[in-house]
Design a protein around this motif. Structure first.
Motif, mmCIF file in Angstrom:
data_model
loop_
_atom_site.group_PDB
_atom_site.id
_atom_site.type_symbol
_atom_site.label_atom_id
_atom_site.label_comp_id
_atom_site.label_asym_id
_atom_site.label_seq_id
_atom_site.Cartn_x
_atom_site.Cartn_y
_atom_site.Cartn_z
ATOM 1 N N LYS A 109 102.093 -15.408 33.910
ATOM 2 C CA LYS A 109 101.997 -15.899 35.266
ATOM 3 C C LYS A 109 101.118 -17.143 35.319
ATOM 4 O O LYS A 109 100.375 -17.454 34.393
ATOM 5 C CB LYS A 109 101.436 -14.817 36.202
ATOM 6 N N MET A 110 101.199 -17.867 36.452
ATOM 7 C CA MET A 110 100.531 -19.161 36.557
ATOM 8 C C MET A 110 99.010 -19.041 36.565
ATOM 9 O O MET A 110 98.310 -19.854 35.982
ATOM 10 C CB MET A 110 101.017 -19.875 37.826
ATOM 11 N N ALA A 111 98.486 -18.042 37.245
ATOM 12 C CA ALA A 111 97.035 -17.849 37.307
ATOM 13 C C ALA A 111 96.671 -16.701 36.365
ATOM 14 O O ALA A 111 97.162 -15.584 36.534
ATOM 15 C CB ALA A 111 96.596 -17.535 38.733
ATOM 16 N N GLY A 112 95.804 -17.000 35.384
ATOM 17 C CA GLY A 112 95.493 -16.004 34.377
ATOM 18 C C GLY A 112 94.035 -15.600 34.355
ATOM 19 O O GLY A 112 93.381 -15.464 35.389
ATOM 20 N N ILE A 113 93.524 -15.433 33.148
ATOM 21 C CA ILE A 113 92.183 -14.890 32.957
ATOM 22 C C ILE A 113 91.121 -15.760 33.607
ATOM 23 O O ILE A 113 90.282 -15.290 34.379
ATOM 24 C CB ILE A 113 91.900 -14.720 31.455
ATOM 25 N N ARG A 114 91.131 -17.047 33.302
ATOM 26 C CA ARG A 114 90.065 -17.916 33.808
ATOM 27 C C ARG A 114 90.058 -17.988 35.330
ATOM 28 O O ARG A 114 89.003 -17.912 35.969
ATOM 29 C CB ARG A 114 90.209 -19.315 33.203
ATOM 30 N N THR A 115 91.251 -18.127 35.916
ATOM 31 C CA THR A 115 91.330 -18.258 37.376
ATOM 32 C C THR A 115 90.795 -17.015 38.071
ATOM 33 O O THR A 115 89.946 -17.098 38.969
ATOM 34 C CB THR A 115 92.783 -18.507 37.807
ATOM 35 N N HIS A 116 91.264 -15.835 37.668
ATOM 36 C CA HIS A 116 90.840 -14.597 38.318
ATOM 37 C C HIS A 116 89.357 -14.310 38.061
ATOM 38 O O HIS A 116 88.650 -13.831 38.955
ATOM 39 C CB HIS A 116 91.703 -13.438 37.834
ATOM 40 N N THR A 117 88.897 -14.602 36.853
ATOM 41 C CA THR A 117 87.484 -14.363 36.548
ATOM 42 C C THR A 117 86.578 -15.238 37.397
ATOM 43 O O THR A 117 85.587 -14.770 37.974
ATOM 44 C CB THR A 117 87.207 -14.629 35.054
ATOM 45 N N ILE A 118 86.918 -16.507 37.499
ATOM 46 C CA ILE A 118 86.098 -17.440 38.281
ATOM 47 C C ILE A 118 86.125 -17.066 39.763
ATOM 48 O O ILE A 118 85.089 -17.112 40.446
ATOM 49 C CB ILE A 118 86.587 -18.879 38.073
ATOM 50 N N ILE A 119 87.293 -16.684 40.277
ATOM 51 C CA ILE A 119 87.390 -16.326 41.696
ATOM 52 C C ILE A 119 86.530 -15.106 42.007
ATOM 53 O O ILE A 119 85.773 -15.091 42.990
ATOM 54 C CB ILE A 119 88.855 -16.069 42.077
ATOM 55 N N ALA A 120 86.640 -14.068 41.181
ATOM 56 C CA ALA A 120 85.855 -12.855 41.424
ATOM 57 C C ALA A 120 84.360 -13.138 41.303
ATOM 58 O O ALA A 120 83.559 -12.667 42.118
ATOM 59 C CB ALA A 120 86.270 -11.758 40.441
ATOM 60 N N MET A 121 83.976 -13.896 40.288
ATOM 61 C CA MET A 121 82.570 -14.225 40.091
ATOM 62 C C MET A 121 82.028 -15.048 41.255
ATOM 63 O O MET A 121 80.948 -14.767 41.796
ATOM 64 C CB MET A 121 82.388 -14.996 38.790
ATOM 65 N N ALA A 122 82.782 -16.068 41.672
ATOM 66 C CA ALA A 122 82.340 -16.937 42.757
ATOM 67 C C ALA A 122 82.252 -16.181 44.077
ATOM 68 O O ALA A 122 81.313 -16.379 44.858
ATOM 69 C CB ALA A 122 83.300 -18.122 42.891
#
Length: 224
Positions: free
Chosen positions: A34-47
């Motif tokens: 999928k287009m949004a992967g590990i980095r995107t979801h990790t950064i969103i949750a952390m932020a």
């Protein structure tokens, strides 16, 4: 001083746990290309967790001042509003075919998980992570059975100018695989990436997938 350190460590632990939950969700998305992967979801949750911690606990020093009142939810509300631009950017509409909606919704849910953990609701955040993963796994495997469809995608990588796409489309037609739409991306004027949205016949199985990929090495992946 020790109480201050323990408090800050608690806040940092919340942010770390939120990032971990985002990482797990992102891993599942990236495993499905999928287009949004590990980095995107990790950064969103952390932020999200960081902003809720700041919103909830970051203004204790000014609350003590007479006449000062602080709404602890104002930053959290802005975070929910602000995530809309990212979710909208993931949703793609091409030739009446819409993709990215599930990933966009997952990002929204990941934001909520990060906010919950940042607010100190550990069980709620972790439980929501497990629930979200369960929903993704269950419906990915069973949705096509439930609604009777068998739609999917075929991703091809080939050299520009080859007639591979036409041959593969012909082969798909012979296998009763209906091609709904085709999307082309050209890289370095030499290689082409072709994404085919197709509907597989109901009796199409993993064995048919391996046969098709073996006969056409240009097929990079098939998503049933």
């Amino acid at each position: 001083m020790s109480e201050y350190i323990l408090t800050q460590a608690d806040y940092l632990l919340r942010i770390f746990l939120a990032a971990l939950c985002g990482l797990v969700i992102g891993y599942e998305r990236e495993a499905r290309l999928k287009m949004a992967g590990i980095r995107t979801h990790t950064i969103i949750a952390m932020a999200a967790s960081l902003m809720v911690v700041v919103s909830k606990y970051g203004f204790f020093d000014v609350i003590k001042i007479d006449g000062v009142s602080v709404d602890a939810s104002r930053i959290a509300a802005s975070v929910v509003t602000g995530i809309g631009f990212l979710g909208a950017g993931i949703i793609l509409n091409h030739k009446r075919s819409i993709s990215g909606v599930t990933t966009s919704a997952g990002i929204w849910a990941t934001l909520g998980i990060g906010m919950a953990i940042g607010a100190g609701m550990w069980a709620l955040g972790i439980g929501s992570t497990l629930l979200l993963l369960g929903i993704q796994f269950f419906f990915h495997k069973n949705w096509r059975i439930l609604n009777g469809s068998n739609a999917g995608k075929i991703l091809l990588h080939m050299k520009k100018g080859d007639d591979t796409r036409e041959r593969i489309v012909s082969a798909l037609t012979n296998m009763n695989i209906q091609v709904i739409s085709t999307h082309l991306n050209i890289f370095d004027n030499s290689f082409i990436e072709v994404s085919l949205s197709v509907v597989f016949p109901k009796d199409f199985s993993a064995e048919n997938t391996m046969t098709l990929m073996a006969n056409y090495p240009e097929i990079a992946s098939i998503d049933l």
